[in-house]
Scaffold this motif. Structure first.
Motif, PDB file in Angstrom:
ATOM      1  N   ARG A  81       0.856  -1.284  -0.225  1.00 42.10           N
ATOM      2  CA  ARG A  81       0.023  -0.012  -0.142  1.00 42.10           C
ATOM      3  C   ARG A  81       0.747   1.482  -0.073  1.00 42.10           C
ATOM      4  NH1 ARG A  81      -3.887  -0.592   2.919  1.00 42.10           N
ATOM      5  NH2 ARG A  81      -4.713   1.603   3.675  1.00 42.10           N
ATOM      6  N   PHE A  82       2.131   1.247   0.541  1.00 44.21           N
ATOM      7  CA  PHE A  82       2.916   2.403   0.423  1.00 44.21           C
ATOM      8  C   PHE A  82       3.589   2.667  -0.845  1.00 44.21           C
ATOM      9  CE2 PHE A  82       2.527   0.712   4.965  1.00 44.21           C
ATOM     10  CZ  PHE A  82       2.013   1.902   5.493  1.00 44.21           C
ATOM     11  N   ASP A  83       3.420   1.896  -2.024  1.00 43.91           N
ATOM     12  CA  ASP A  83       4.378   2.237  -3.153  1.00 43.91           C
ATOM     13  C   ASP A  83       3.953   3.483  -3.581  1.00 43.91           C
ATOM     14  OD1 ASP A  83       4.965  -0.410  -2.742  1.00 43.91           O
ATOM     15  OD2 ASP A  83       4.147  -1.274  -4.876  1.00 43.91           O
ATOM     16  N   LEU A  84       2.562   3.974  -3.876  1.00 45.47           N
ATOM     17  CA  LEU A  84       2.286   5.052  -4.264  1.00 45.47           C
ATOM     18  C   LEU A  84       2.513   6.391  -3.602  1.00 45.47           C
ATOM     19  CD1 LEU A  84       0.718   6.623  -6.318  1.00 45.47           C
ATOM     20  CD2 LEU A  84      -1.471   6.486  -5.030  1.00 45.47           C
ATOM     21  N   PRO A  85       2.600   6.383  -2.108  1.00 41.27           N
ATOM     22  CA  PRO A  85       3.009   7.610  -1.351  1.00 41.27           C
ATOM     23  C   PRO A  85       4.532   7.641  -1.560  1.00 41.27           C
ATOM     24  CG  PRO A  85       2.158   5.672  -0.077  1.00 41.27           C
ATOM     25  CD  PRO A  85       1.631   5.392  -1.421  1.00 41.27           C
ATOM     26  N   ILE A  86       5.458   6.350  -1.584  1.00 41.18           N
ATOM     27  CA  ILE A  86       6.605   6.628  -1.775  1.00 41.18           C
ATOM     28  C   ILE A  86       7.098   7.196  -3.208  1.00 41.18           C
ATOM     29  CG2 ILE A  86       8.644   5.071  -2.166  1.00 41.18           C
ATOM     30  CD1 ILE A  86       7.691   3.173  -0.010  1.00 41.18           C
ATOM     31  N   ALA A  87       6.388   6.759  -4.233  1.00 42.57           N
ATOM     32  CA  ALA A  87       6.595   7.095  -5.507  1.00 42.57           C
ATOM     33  C   ALA A  87       6.434   8.705  -5.624  1.00 42.57           C
ATOM     34  CB  ALA A  87       5.791   6.528  -6.560  1.00 42.57           C
ATOM     35  N   ILE A  88       5.046   9.322  -5.029  1.00 41.27           N
ATOM     36  CA  ILE A  88       4.767  10.710  -5.015  1.00 41.27           C
ATOM     37  C   ILE A  88       5.856  11.395  -4.062  1.00 41.27           C
ATOM     38  CG2 ILE A  88       3.209  12.163  -4.120  1.00 41.27           C
ATOM     39  CD1 ILE A  88       2.414  10.786  -6.657  1.00 41.27           C
TER      40      ILE A  88
END
Length: 510
Positions: A81-88
């Motif tokens: 679930r943390f893939d998107l916030p890390i990429a952002i």
């Protein structure tokens, strides 16, 4: 700006703890460090984020030392679930998007190597936890997860299909970005599917008037039920139709049930507001039944919250698994305690259990039983007294003769039975604010409405049958439900007498 903060959430049971994803870019040897008590699947986000950025036509800062901290550091984090916030966070820290515009948004989603967003479990539980905490945030979620979260009234949920859909909303200038789906960034409307819940129909069951009556009483009062009979008598068929007799789920009940299913990744929009029927195999362990693991996950009893837990071949279950049911049967909750973490899950289910009277199954039927009295006693003795004491209705389901099975007309359908059960449940709620099975302590004496003759009859039955105080109270609650089905203001002798017939310890000569 070389430092960026992105908001997300971690799931601990049904709680959604706030997590700040801190991304810092610095000069030095190129490296990608991820810290903050991250599980293996979270640490693997480094490679997914790198590939997703490059394959989306975005820049990955290869010449920088990248440090990602998931705060607070003592909170376990798992899943993708943390893939998107890390990429952002990497994009904002490298100046490709405006980090100041991220305020008020929370992100969750797993990235594919191409940049597509994949659903994550627990989206509905996250949205429900945010509503309970009064947090007004815009949730950015992948397809599948966003539709779940939007079921919560008042939730502000945005569905994003691709990483580029998110980048376009926060980039200072989107001219240089590749073209992508114009429907990729969409605010979802609140609301639930309008399709009514569907269940197997009780009309399929022929005969078995006594068992059908017991199902109606159990559904009206929320009571647990044990069906005892030979193989093929219809025990499983009756149990699978029990959920269709229960009152229609309220929005709050549907949200709670769906949130637990979402935690386990089992929720589907087609099952919205449909009472679940869990039927684990008798080889399941105590952890699978009541929940556990690290971090703790819900078990079958929690996945059956506001629904039915059907345990077929009850004596074949491990003793430890059956004994673990005793507390949640009383409290409607289960607490999973581990050395580092403690989680609580709802488990207000209705237990429907089925068993044969003996190992061969034919004791008391037309066929000859091959079991010795010692074998019968040993088989029935696998169920402890404290567990049987907590099951309100013990019902015999006899085998049907061939002429009765083939020539009998269809039984009464589920719809009129469900209407009677709902009316009886409504009478109980208007009187005492809860279903009859949930009455505790002084509430039983206050709301039972026991007539003097009925009280004397119950006293004599309890004394002669050597019931425990719990058994006596459970008979009284069943009698109150029978009176509610008859729309009677008080519990009379006839109501108590019927309730007594359903309260029996398994005899060796059934």
């Amino acid at each position: 700006m070389s430092l960026c903060l992105v908001q997300s959430r971690a799931l601990l049971g049904l709680e959604a703890a706030a997590v700040t994803v801190e991304v810092h870019l610095a000069n030095g040897l190129p490296n990608f460090m991820l810290v903050g008590l991250a599980d293996t699947e979270v640490k693997e986000a480094r490679e997914r984020v790198r590939s997703a950025l490059l394959n989306s036509g975005l820049e990955f800062p290869h010449n920088k030392r990248i440090t990602v901290n998931l705060a607070p550091a003592d909170l376990p984090k798992d899943s993708g679930r943390f893939d998107l916030p890390i990429a952002i966070g990497v994009l904002a820290a490298s100046g490709q998007i405006d980090g100041a515009r991220l305020a008020g948004h929370e992100f969750a989603g797993e990235l594919s190597l191409s940049g597509e967003l994949r659903p994550v479990r627990g989206a509905l539980a996250t949205s429900l936890a945010l509503q309970a905490a009064g947090v007004a945030a815009r949730l950015v979620l992948p397809p599948g997860s966003a539709e779940e979260a939007a079921l919560v009234p008042g939730a502000h949920v945005i569905r994003a299909r691709h990483l580029l859909d998110v980048v376009r909303q926060f980039a200072p200038a989107a001219e240089g970005l590749p073209e992508h789906d114009p429907d990729g960034w969409t605010r979802l409307r609140e609301g639930a599917p309008a399709a009514p819940a569907s269940y197997p129909d009780l009309a399929d069951v022929k005969g078995q008037a006594g068992a059908r009556r017991a199902l109606e009483i159990a559904a009206a009062g929320g009571h647990s039920l044990l069906l005892v009979g030979p193989p093929g008598a219809g025990k499983s068929m009756l149990a699978q139709r029990f959920a269709g007799l229960l009152p229609t789920m309220s929005v709050a009940e549907a949200l709670e049930s769906a949130a637990v299913a979402s935690l386990a990744g089992r929720f589907a929009l087609g099952h919205w507001a449909q009472r679940p029927t869990g039927s684990p195999h008798h080889s399941c362990s105590a952890v699978a039944l009541v929940g556990g693991g690290s971090p703790p996950r819900p078990g079958e009893i929690s996945l059956a919250h506001h629904g039915v837990l059907f345990l077929d071949e009850l004596p074949e279950f491990p003793r430890a698994a059956l004994e673990a049911l005793r507390e949640p049967l009383e409290t409607g909750r289960i607490t999973i305690a581990r050395a580092a973490r403690r989680s609580e899950f709802p488990a207000r289910f209705q237990l429907v259990a089925a068993m044969n009277p003996c190992p061969c199954g034919w004791l008391g039927s037309a066929r000859a039983c091959r079991c010795s009295p010692e074998q019968v006693g040993r088989y029935q003795g696998r169920l402890s007294g404290p567990l049987l004491d907590r099951i309100d209705l013990h019902v015999e389901v006899p085998a049907l003769a061939a002429p009765e099975l083939l020539q009998s007309p269809p039984g009464e359908a589920s719809a009129p039975v469900q209407a009677r059960c709902a009316a009886a449940r409504e009478r109980a709620i208007r009187r005492q604010g809860k279903a009859n099975h949930a009455l505790q302590g002084a509430e039983i004496d206050l709301h039972a409405g026991l007539a003097r003759e009925a009280s004397e009859f119950l006293r004599l039955a309890s004394s002669r049958l050597a019931w425990s105080a719990r058994s006596t109270h459970r008979v009284l609650k069943v009698a109150r439900t029978i009176a509610d089905l008859a729309a009677a203001p008080h519990v009379d002798v006839a109501h108590v007498a019927e309730a007594v017939q359903y309260r029996r310890v398994l005899p060796a000569g059934l």
